[in-house]
Design a protein around this motif. Structure first.
Motif, mmCIF file in Angstrom:
data_model
loop_
_atom_site.group_PDB
_atom_site.id
_atom_site.type_symbol
_atom_site.label_atom_id
_atom_site.label_comp_id
_atom_site.label_asym_id
_atom_site.label_seq_id
_atom_site.Cartn_x
_atom_site.Cartn_y
_atom_site.Cartn_z
ATOM 1 N N ALA A 191 1.115 -1.479 -0.090
ATOM 2 C CA ALA A 191 -0.401 0.184 -0.139
ATOM 3 C C ALA A 191 1.085 0.761 -0.335
ATOM 4 O O ALA A 191 0.070 2.320 -1.148
ATOM 5 C CB ALA A 191 -1.010 0.081 1.527
ATOM 6 N N PRO A 194 2.646 2.829 -3.260
ATOM 7 C CA PRO A 194 1.985 2.467 -3.679
ATOM 8 C C PRO A 194 1.669 0.629 -4.664
ATOM 9 O O PRO A 194 2.989 1.637 -5.117
ATOM 10 C CB PRO A 194 0.445 2.805 -4.309
ATOM 11 N N ASP A 199 -2.550 -4.020 -7.884
ATOM 12 C CA ASP A 199 -4.446 -3.828 -7.275
ATOM 13 C C ASP A 199 -5.249 -4.122 -8.185
ATOM 14 O O ASP A 199 -6.140 -5.080 -8.038
ATOM 15 C CB ASP A 199 -4.339 -2.172 -6.472
ATOM 16 N N GLU A 209 -9.675 -7.268 0.157
ATOM 17 C CA GLU A 209 -9.082 -7.140 1.069
ATOM 18 C C GLU A 209 -9.927 -7.485 2.039
ATOM 19 O O GLU A 209 -10.461 -8.103 2.447
ATOM 20 C CB GLU A 209 -8.915 -5.659 0.853
ATOM 21 N N SER A 212 -4.799 -5.337 6.538
ATOM 22 C CA SER A 212 -4.022 -4.573 6.321
ATOM 23 C C SER A 212 -3.019 -4.273 7.468
ATOM 24 O O SER A 212 -2.947 -5.216 9.024
ATOM 25 C CB SER A 212 -3.634 -3.082 6.202
ATOM 26 N N ARG A 223 -1.484 -4.664 2.379
ATOM 27 C CA ARG A 223 -2.717 -5.047 2.837
ATOM 28 C C ARG A 223 -3.063 -6.260 2.296
ATOM 29 O O ARG A 223 -2.953 -6.939 1.701
ATOM 30 C CB ARG A 223 -3.386 -3.949 1.649
#
Length: 229
Positions: A191, A194, A199, A209, A212, A223
């Motif tokens: 994350a 990023p 993703d 998800e 985290s 995550r």
């Protein structure tokens, strides 16, 4: 190599002893041999002693130009013989973490799935819940789920990206996990920093998800995701 025993509009006549077979593969490599009445994919010209050889367009209409590489085991012999996969891992150490040869050999030895494509186009390493593995991400899942398969790392050579290789490797893990009754395949995605490409890839495969964490020792936030199988 894949083989075809038909030509457009009918079957290939069986060549006689004087038949001349000339094969020029698109990749520039010569096949090791040719069985009577069979043609390899990727051939550019095939001639059976006929007055006119087949045209390139005829052959292209017959077969695809490339055959996908097989998924094969990533084992200690492969690592020892060629360190290309280790170099591939370490070229992406920010995402995967740096390994020396002994560390990577230990991962492979303890893996539930360790697979590669071609010599060093790509690889994937995954563990089940029984693994003796001290990764904080792996331990996060083990503290919460009784059964799972954890994808520790996957890497595809940049020159081979965009060809569906990562999806094929993930599908291979899904099949193995489903056969073992694992119930879910899990992984983490950075994350901070990023990783929007990852993703999107995992979302397309149906991952959701589930948590985290901040890894203070690595100065990044991750995550956690799962896909039920």
């Amino acid at each position: 190599m894949s083989w075809l025993n038909r030509q457009p509009g009918g079957s290939i006549p069986k060549p006689n002893r004087r038949a001349i077979v000339s094969v020029a593969r698109r990749a520039g490599r010569r096949p090791g041999g040719l069985s009577p009445g069979l043609l390899p994919f990727n051939c550019a010209e095939v001639q059976f002693g006929a007055p006119k050889p087949w045209s390139r367009n005829q052959v292209k209409q017959m077969v695809p130009l490339e055959t996908p590489a097989a998924i094969v085991a990533l084992d200690d012999d492969a690592l020892t013989a060629d360190e290309a996969l280790l170099r591939l891992n370490n070229a992406h150490a920010t995402e995967l973490s740096y390994l020396n040869l002994e560390e990577m050999r230990a991962l492979v030895a303890g893996a539930f799935v360790a697979a590669r494509m071609a010599a060093a186009d790509a690889f994937i390493i995954a563990f089940d819940e029984t693994a003796d593995y001290d990764s904080p991400n792996f331990l996060w899942f083990r503290n919460r789920f009784e059964r799972f398969v954890y994808i520790d790392r996957i890497c595809v050579d940049p020159a081979r990206r965009g060809q569906g290789i990562a999806r094929r490797l993930y599908t291979h893990v899904f099949e193995r996990a489903r056969a073992a009754g694992a119930g879910r395949v899990v992984c983490e995605i950075n994350a901070e920093p990023p990783n929007p490409v990852s993703d999107a890839f995992h979302a397309a495969l149906g991952f959701e998800e589930v948590g985290s964490a901040f890894l203070s020792g690595r100065d990044k936030r991750v995550r956690y995701f799962e896909r039920r199988i």
